[in-house]
Design a protein around this motif. Sequence first.
Motif, short mmCIF file in Angstrom:
data_model
loop_
_atom_site.label_atom_id
_atom_site.label_comp_id
_atom_site.label_asym_id
_atom_site.label_seq_id
_atom_site.Cartn_x
_atom_site.Cartn_y
_atom_site.Cartn_z
N CYS A 82 0.83 -1.20 0.00
CA CYS A 82 0.00 0.00 0.00
C CYS A 82 0.87 1.26 0.00
CB CYS A 82 -0.93 -0.01 1.21
SG CYS A 82 -1.99 1.44 1.31
N ALA A 97 -3.47 -4.47 -0.94
CA ALA A 97 -3.43 -3.86 0.39
C ALA A 97 -3.91 -4.89 1.40
CB ALA A 97 -4.32 -2.62 0.43
N ASP A 128 -7.48 0.64 2.91
CA ASP A 128 -6.28 0.99 2.15
C ASP A 128 -6.46 0.71 0.66
OD1 ASP A 128 -4.95 1.90 4.37
OD2 ASP A 128 -3.78 0.07 4.67
N GLU A 144 -8.58 3.43 -0.86
CA GLU A 144 -7.82 4.67 -1.00
C GLU A 144 -6.91 4.63 -2.23
OE1 GLU A 144 -4.34 7.11 1.44
OE2 GLU A 144 -5.74 5.84 2.54
#
Length: 339
Positions: free
Chosen positions: A83, A103, A108, A111
């Motif tokens: 990540c 991730a 994560d 994102e």
Amino acid sequence: MNEHAGPPLRLGLIGCSPIARRRMLPAIGLVDTVRLSGVAAREVERAKEIAAELGTVASGYEEILERDDVDAVYISLPNGLHCEWAGNALRAGKHVLCEKPLATTREDALELTELAARNGLVLRENFSFEHHSQHTKVRQLLAEGRFGTPRTFTASFCIPPLPPDDTRYNAALGGGALLDIGVYPLRAAQLFLGPDLTVAGATLRVDERLSVDLAGQVLLVSADSVFATLEFGIQHSYGSRYSLWGSSASVTLDRAFTPPPSRLPVLRIDEQDHAEEIVLPPSDQFRNSLEAFVGAATGPVADNDVERPWRDAAVATAGLIDEIRKRAVCVGVRDEGES
């Protein structure tokens, strides 16, 4: 970004893991639309050694992201670092092909995928097995109704114990069987049963000294009420297979997730009074995955209609990981030898 008919995609490697050296580097040598521009490793001397073997340039992680002659990166670091460095690469304007899992949490993964979408960049999670033609054939037969109505899906991926200093025994680096091995059966269930999967139950065998899981089993239910039973571990003899059982037939595939490029896959189809085997041509799944990534990254724009399913699948996989951790009954052992 490059046009398809233009110069090769200039690719930098971040991390020099065994899978990168065994499978990705040979694949790069077979694809004329990509060129290796550099190698980055935590230990610069290690990077220099590998770069010298490959006839390219060595650098650190940050340095390779600052280079103008790098269009994209392939990330092959310990799972817990994916990540961070995928995010750094996207913020530096580089396309990213990241080893699985993208991730370690859904938050994560979401994102990262949103960052890639905002910046118009390609972000692919390298589940290379998805690019093998054997699974395409199974999906074709499934769509044609060859197995009737799907009822159950089972998948297993297990490997022998690793060297004691292997990063997969390091909790701080995202170690454990679920993140490293278990994600393959999870992704296979997504591939054949669809993205809407519910975790009905899970167990994890956890090394209490290392705080990492060594093995596990998961029960999923699909939106169409198909049951999926998955098992994985890093304390077994080697095994890599799945079976899809329908109302009229079942199909079984061995060496499902990591077949060598020269292997002739065999699909075994069993009915009540009939069995047959379909021998398929060999396929290099790492080369196929790389070619798909290069094709997406060298287009004039990152096509959201093309990339959205890949991004959504990564988020869904990470969501399943979260749910398994939350629901799992954990069985503690002090070390691998006691299990």
